[in-house]
Design an enzyme around this catalytic site. Structure first.
Site, PDB file in Angstrom:
ATOM      1  N   GLU A  16     -23.894 -51.030  77.165  1.00 16.73           N
ATOM      2  CA  GLU A  16     -23.559 -51.633  78.447  1.00 16.73           C
ATOM      3  C   GLU A  16     -22.052 -51.756  78.590  1.00 16.73           C
ATOM      4  O   GLU A  16     -21.317 -51.837  77.604  1.00 16.73           O
ATOM      5  CB  GLU A  16     -24.230 -53.001  78.604  1.00 16.73           C
ATOM      6  CG  GLU A  16     -23.861 -54.028  77.555  1.00 16.73           C
ATOM      7  CD  GLU A  16     -24.597 -55.351  77.744  1.00 16.73           C
ATOM      8  OE1 GLU A  16     -25.733 -55.333  78.263  1.00 16.73           O
ATOM      9  OE2 GLU A  16     -24.034 -56.387  77.376  1.00 16.73           O
ATOM     10  N   HIS A  48     -28.024 -62.831  79.296  1.00 16.45           N
ATOM     11  CA  HIS A  48     -26.826 -63.672  79.315  1.00 16.45           C
ATOM     12  C   HIS A  48     -27.220 -65.142  79.204  1.00 16.45           C
ATOM     13  O   HIS A  48     -27.797 -65.716  80.115  1.00 16.45           O
ATOM     14  CB  HIS A  48     -25.959 -63.465  80.561  1.00 16.45           C
ATOM     15  CG  HIS A  48     -24.526 -63.860  80.317  1.00 16.45           C
ATOM     16  ND1 HIS A  48     -23.579 -62.954  79.914  1.00 16.45           N
ATOM     17  CD2 HIS A  48     -23.905 -65.053  80.371  1.00 16.45           C
ATOM     18  CE1 HIS A  48     -22.413 -63.571  79.758  1.00 16.45           C
ATOM     19  NE2 HIS A  48     -22.592 -64.851  80.017  1.00 16.45           N
ATOM     20  N   HIS A  69     -21.853 -53.648  73.664  1.00 23.89           N
ATOM     21  CA  HIS A  69     -21.024 -53.704  74.869  1.00 23.89           C
ATOM     22  C   HIS A  69     -19.571 -53.454  74.464  1.00 23.89           C
ATOM     23  O   HIS A  69     -18.786 -54.392  74.300  1.00 23.89           O
ATOM     24  CB  HIS A  69     -21.172 -55.061  75.549  1.00 23.89           C
ATOM     25  CG  HIS A  69     -20.542 -55.153  76.899  1.00 23.89           C
ATOM     26  ND1 HIS A  69     -21.067 -55.919  77.919  1.00 23.89           N
ATOM     27  CD2 HIS A  69     -19.440 -54.576  77.418  1.00 23.89           C
ATOM     28  CE1 HIS A  69     -20.285 -55.816  78.994  1.00 23.89           C
ATOM     29  NE2 HIS A  69     -19.293 -55.012  78.705  1.00 23.89           N
TER      30      HIS A  69
END
Length: 238
Positions: free
Chosen positions: A70, A190, A43
């Site tokens: 991402e 997450h 990310h």
């Protein structure tokens, strides 16, 4: 079977703290693959405070499983994904100064914007996923964009799990079922951990992939990276 994609941002954070190449992000990622993970997630953020854009280029050359990039699809991010051509791109609405992702997309308000971005990546053969809260309306909005998958934002589940795991997982079951009804694949991520992973996997239908970083790397400090990767795989396959 639910695939495990390991987010290596925290390894990059540790490396950057000293300015050198220890720990070696590429070696760690290849080890994680060798230990059995089915993918690597990164990310990158605009300030490159952990994953650097060059890391994405370097990982693409060596990753044998799936590379998932991402992030918020700003101009720089889109250009990186166009260049690297990962197996999957996950669109996340994080602010520039966000410490970590803290919300899913409002797929209704942003339908036109997301539709354009999704088409841009899918036209190149890149699987696309949209990060969403466990909301029926947000899942329905995601489906209208033409996306391949959603990624369910699981912080709320992780927070409530210790006190009431049935209530914690309930909205995710409903959101996942709606996604399946609409022909969407389902990812999640997450704050999933060794403690709460198995219950989530056992109860959420159609779960194709989980992306786990912070908890997995933290747990590895105590138990070792190879052990922890295989402990997650056990929770995802047993």
């Amino acid at each position: 079977m639910t695939a495990l994609s390991v987010n290596v941002n925290k390894i990059a954070t540790l490396r950057n703290a000293r300015g050198g190449n220890v720990p070696d992000l590429i070696k760690c990622s290849l080890d994680i693959e060798r230990f059995g993970a089915q993918g690597i997630t990164i990310h990158p953020r605009p300030d490159e405070r952990h994953i650097r854009y060059q890391d994405a280029r370097d990982l693409k050359k060596v990753i044998q499983t799936e590379l998932n990039i991402e992030g918020n699809p700003n101009e720089k991010f889109i250009a990186l994904v166009d260049e690297v051509q990962p197996a999957q791109v996950t669109l996340v609405p994080d602010a520039v100064d966000a410490i970590t992702s803290d919300a899913g997309w409002d797929t209704i308000k942003n339908e036109a914007y997301l539709t354009k971005i999704v088409k841009h990546f899918k036209d190149q053969g890149i699987r696309t996923s949209i990060f969403v809260d466990p909301s029926i309306e947000m899942v329905e909005g995601a489906a209208k964009t033409g996306v391949d998958r959603i990624e369910l934002y699981t912080e709320a589940y992780a927070h409530q799990y210790p006190s009431d795991k049935q209530a914690a997982v309930a909205p995710y079951i409903k959101a996942a079922q709606k996604a399946l009804d609409l022909g969407l694949g389902i990812n999640a991520g997450h704050d999933l951990s060794l403690e709460n992973m198995r219950y989530f996997k056992d109860n959420v239908p159609g779960l194709l992939e989980v992306s786990i970083g912070h908890a997995l790397i933290s747990e590895s400090l105590y138990m070792g990276l190879e052990n922890v990767v295989n402990m997650y795989k056990s929770r995802l396959t047993d």
